[in-house]
Design a protein around this motif. Structure first.
Motif, PDB file in Angstrom:
ATOM      1  N   GLY A  43     -49.418  49.504  61.937  1.00 29.73           N
ATOM      2  CA  GLY A  43     -49.394  49.701  60.667  1.00 29.73           C
ATOM      3  C   GLY A  43     -48.448  48.580  59.915  1.00 29.73           C
ATOM      4  N   ASP A  44     -48.273  48.820  58.630  1.00 32.32           N
ATOM      5  CA  ASP A  44     -47.327  48.048  58.108  1.00 32.32           C
ATOM      6  C   ASP A  44     -45.908  48.472  58.329  1.00 32.32           C
ATOM      7  N   GLY A  45     -45.269  47.519  59.314  1.00 32.52           N
ATOM      8  CA  GLY A  45     -43.905  47.664  59.450  1.00 32.52           C
ATOM      9  C   GLY A  45     -43.597  48.855  60.685  1.00 32.52           C
ATOM     10  N   TRP A  46     -44.937  49.433  61.291  1.00 25.71           N
ATOM     11  CA  TRP A  46     -44.519  50.634  62.217  1.00 25.71           C
ATOM     12  C   TRP A  46     -45.489  50.276  63.263  1.00 25.71           C
ATOM     13  N   GLU A  47     -45.446  51.012  64.494  1.00 29.04           N
ATOM     14  CA  GLU A  47     -46.397  50.978  65.473  1.00 29.04           C
ATOM     15  C   GLU A  47     -46.241  52.277  66.462  1.00 29.04           C
ATOM     16  N   TYR A  94     -38.057  50.301  74.857  1.00 29.47           N
ATOM     17  CA  TYR A  94     -38.226  51.490  75.026  1.00 29.47           C
ATOM     18  C   TYR A  94     -37.564  52.517  73.721  1.00 29.47           C
ATOM     19  N   GLU A  95     -36.293  52.010  73.336  1.00 33.16           N
ATOM     20  CA  GLU A  95     -35.414  52.658  72.797  1.00 33.16           C
ATOM     21  C   GLU A  95     -36.022  52.649  71.342  1.00 33.16           C
ATOM     22  N   LYS A  96     -37.104  51.842  70.759  1.00 29.42           N
ATOM     23  CA  LYS A  96     -37.741  51.947  69.436  1.00 29.42           C
ATOM     24  C   LYS A  96     -38.656  52.912  69.231  1.00 29.42           C
ATOM     25  N   TYR A  97     -38.835  53.734  70.265  1.00 29.45           N
ATOM     26  CA  TYR A  97     -39.989  54.935  70.159  1.00 29.45           C
ATOM     27  C   TYR A  97     -39.528  55.921  70.187  1.00 29.45           C
ATOM     28  N   ALA A  98     -40.103  57.011  69.545  1.00 32.77           N
ATOM     29  CA  ALA A  98     -39.758  58.601  69.917  1.00 32.77           C
ATOM     30  C   ALA A  98     -40.975  59.343  69.764  1.00 32.77           C
ATOM     31  N   LEU A  99     -40.987  60.356  70.676  1.00 33.42           N
ATOM     32  CA  LEU A  99     -42.152  61.334  70.436  1.00 33.42           C
ATOM     33  C   LEU A  99     -42.208  61.970  69.212  1.00 33.42           C
ATOM     34  N   VAL A 100     -43.324  61.904  68.856  1.00 32.76           N
ATOM     35  CA  VAL A 100     -43.631  62.415  67.258  1.00 32.76           C
ATOM     36  C   VAL A 100     -44.702  63.571  67.155  1.00 32.76           C
ATOM     37  N   LYS A 123     -51.658  59.368  58.633  1.00 35.40           N
ATOM     38  CA  LYS A 123     -51.664  59.462  57.237  1.00 35.40           C
ATOM     39  C   LYS A 123     -51.128  58.473  56.462  1.00 35.40           C
ATOM     40  N   ALA A 124     -51.732  57.208  56.714  1.00 33.15           N
ATOM     41  CA  ALA A 124     -51.237  55.667  56.241  1.00 33.15           C
ATOM     42  C   ALA A 124     -51.934  55.565  55.120  1.00 33.15           C
ATOM     43  N   ALA A 138     -43.784  56.681  68.389  1.00 40.58           N
ATOM     44  CA  ALA A 138     -43.965  55.879  67.431  1.00 40.58           C
ATOM     45  C   ALA A 138     -42.646  55.430  66.894  1.00 40.58           C
ATOM     46  N   THR A 139     -42.498  54.173  66.376  1.00 38.02           N
ATOM     47  CA  THR A 139     -41.377  53.400  65.807  1.00 38.02           C
ATOM     48  C   THR A 139     -40.889  54.072  64.468  1.00 38.02           C
ATOM     49  N   ASP A 140     -39.925  53.804  63.947  1.00 42.10           N
ATOM     50  CA  ASP A 140     -39.349  54.316  62.580  1.00 42.10           C
ATOM     51  C   ASP A 140     -40.257  53.690  61.667  1.00 42.10           C
ATOM     52  N   GLY A 141     -40.415  54.447  60.507  1.00 42.65           N
ATOM     53  CA  GLY A 141     -41.625  54.037  59.322  1.00 42.65           C
ATOM     54  C   GLY A 141     -42.901  54.568  59.809  1.00 42.65           C
TER      55      GLY A 141
END
Length: 424
Positions: free
Chosen positions: A191-195, A219-225, A173-174, A235-238
């Protein structure tokens, strides 16, 4: 396995890595080749095949071996290390290697022979060697790569959309530009500032255990969403809301006088204000929670097992889902269980665990709590502060069918969340 992990860890410590989109090719072209526009019929799509030279920031500097004879014999005349991901290519003149898995690759060169090596979660250590004439001399059948000697290194196709985009059954939903490219068992979304990455089970497990296996850059930049029957989204923050295709995110109605407060915000507020660490608790079965006597097993065949631990607190029912890559016990569906909260480094593998509480699913990665509203797919995250973050501990549960036994793990913060939400 222990030695390979130790060597890989030493390589990481010794080499300054610049993580990026792929490994540096030894020789390639910087040209891009236009591909047929066939990805989507209902939106303007920009599609190019990016030459591998674009993915040049993931390599590491080469470190020369010491003069020590034993060391030189062990590692060859030079050593380098770099991360690769599914779809990356490494080019040696006319010799092209296509990578199929997330790996930290160690590269050595000795007397005209280049040897690549790494470690796979399910197969173990692997090696692949070729000589200066680009002849494949030896290689494990399960090595995570294919090769060809025609010199062609065409990168992964990249498509771009504007705004809301559906990729592999997941809708992002970008509002801005969203680009994506497919790799083996993996789709990369930017996306803009996120992966974000959409992963099949094999590659999800490579990310899941990367903290201990050293297979995944950043690894630490990602979380299961989000996750479904056969794919997982990290995905990363944002990152924007990510929902299953066809599902809608409920919009908040705002008037000039009053704005509606979504229930999910109430849930997040309740968790963040009431969550407390399990200080002084070593047996999580002790306390006000009425745990089920048994833990349920749902066999996933070759893909492992899913265990369901049910309970109730003040009339609120919940289930903790534990995803295990190990084979199921299989003797019965319901198993007895016991548990203890132990230091996280007491165990080699940490299973992914998710709390199902009403229509919400909640998971914890390090100090981040991710809350998903199951009916709409709306997702919100927030960070735990202070001692509420228990990433140095883990719940170790021993389960038995009366004939066999095994251990699984889940996050202690999930128990703290249960207590926070169960307050009347």
């Amino acid at each position: 396995m222990y030695m390979s992990k130790k060597i890989a860890s030493a390589a990481v410590a010794a080499i300054t890595l610049v993580n990026g989109l792929g490994a540096v090719p030894s020789e390639n072209t910087t040209a891009s080749v236009t591909a047929p526009v066939s990805v989507s019929s209902d939106a303007a799509v920009e599609t190019t095949y990016a030459a591998n030279a674009k993915f040049e920031s993931g390599s590491a500097a080469t470190i020369e071996a010491t003069n020590d004879t034993d060391s030189a014999t062990a590692i060859g005349s030079a050593i380098s290390g770099y991360y690769v991901k599914p779809g990356d290519q490494t080019v040696y003149g006319q010799f092209v290697i296509d990578w199929k898995d997330f790996q930290f690759v160690t590269e050595t060169y000795d007397n005209g022979l280049t040897t690549l090596s790494g470690h796979l979660l399910d197969e173990g250590d692997w090696e692949f060697s070729f000589d200066e004439a680009n002849h494949c001399c030896k290689g494990d059948d399960f090595a995570p790569l294919t090769w060809h000697d025609d010199g062609f290194a065409i990168g992964m196709p990249i498509a771009a959309h504007k705004g809301e985009t559906t990729v592999d059954g997941w809708t992002f939903k970008a509002e801005g530009r969203v680009s994506y490219c497919p790799g083996p068992g993996t789709t990369f979304v930017y996306g803009d500032g996120w992966e974000a990455l959409v992963l099949d089970y094999r590659h999800y497990a490579e990310w899941k255990y990367a903290e201990w296996q050293n297979t995944f850059a950043d690894y630490e930049k990602y979380a299961l969403v989000a996750y479904g029957n056969d794919s997982w989204v990290i995905a990363t923050d944002g990152a924007p809301a990510i929902v299953a295709e066809g599902e809608e995110v409920e919009e908040t109605t705002v008037s000039s006088e009053v704005s509606e407060t979504k229930e999910i915000y109430t849930v997040i507020d309740k968790i963040s204000k009431n969550i407390t660490p399990m200080t002084g608790v070593s047996d999580p079965k002790y306390g006000a929670i009425e745990w089920s006597e048994y833990i349920r097993e749902d066999s996933q065949g070759a893909d492992g097992s899913v265990y369901w631990l049910d309970g109730e607190l003040n009339g609120h029912q919940f289930s903790i889902e534990i995803d295990s890559v190990d084979a199921p016990l299989g003797f019965t569906e319901n198993h007895t269980w016991s548990a203890a909260i132990v230091p996280a480094d007491y165990v080699n593998y940490h299973d992914v665990s998710i709390l199902h509480y009403g229509k919400y699913t909640i998971n914890v990665q390090r100090n981040n709590v991710n809350v998903v509203e199951g009916e709409t797919g709306e997702t919100h995250s927030f960070n735990l502060e202070g001692n509420a973050c228990q990433d140095t501990a883990v719940v170790l549960a021993t389960i038995s069918d009366g004939k066999h036994a095994k251990c699984v793990t889940f996050r202690p913060e999930l128990i703290s969340v249960i207590y926070a939400l169960g307050l009347n």
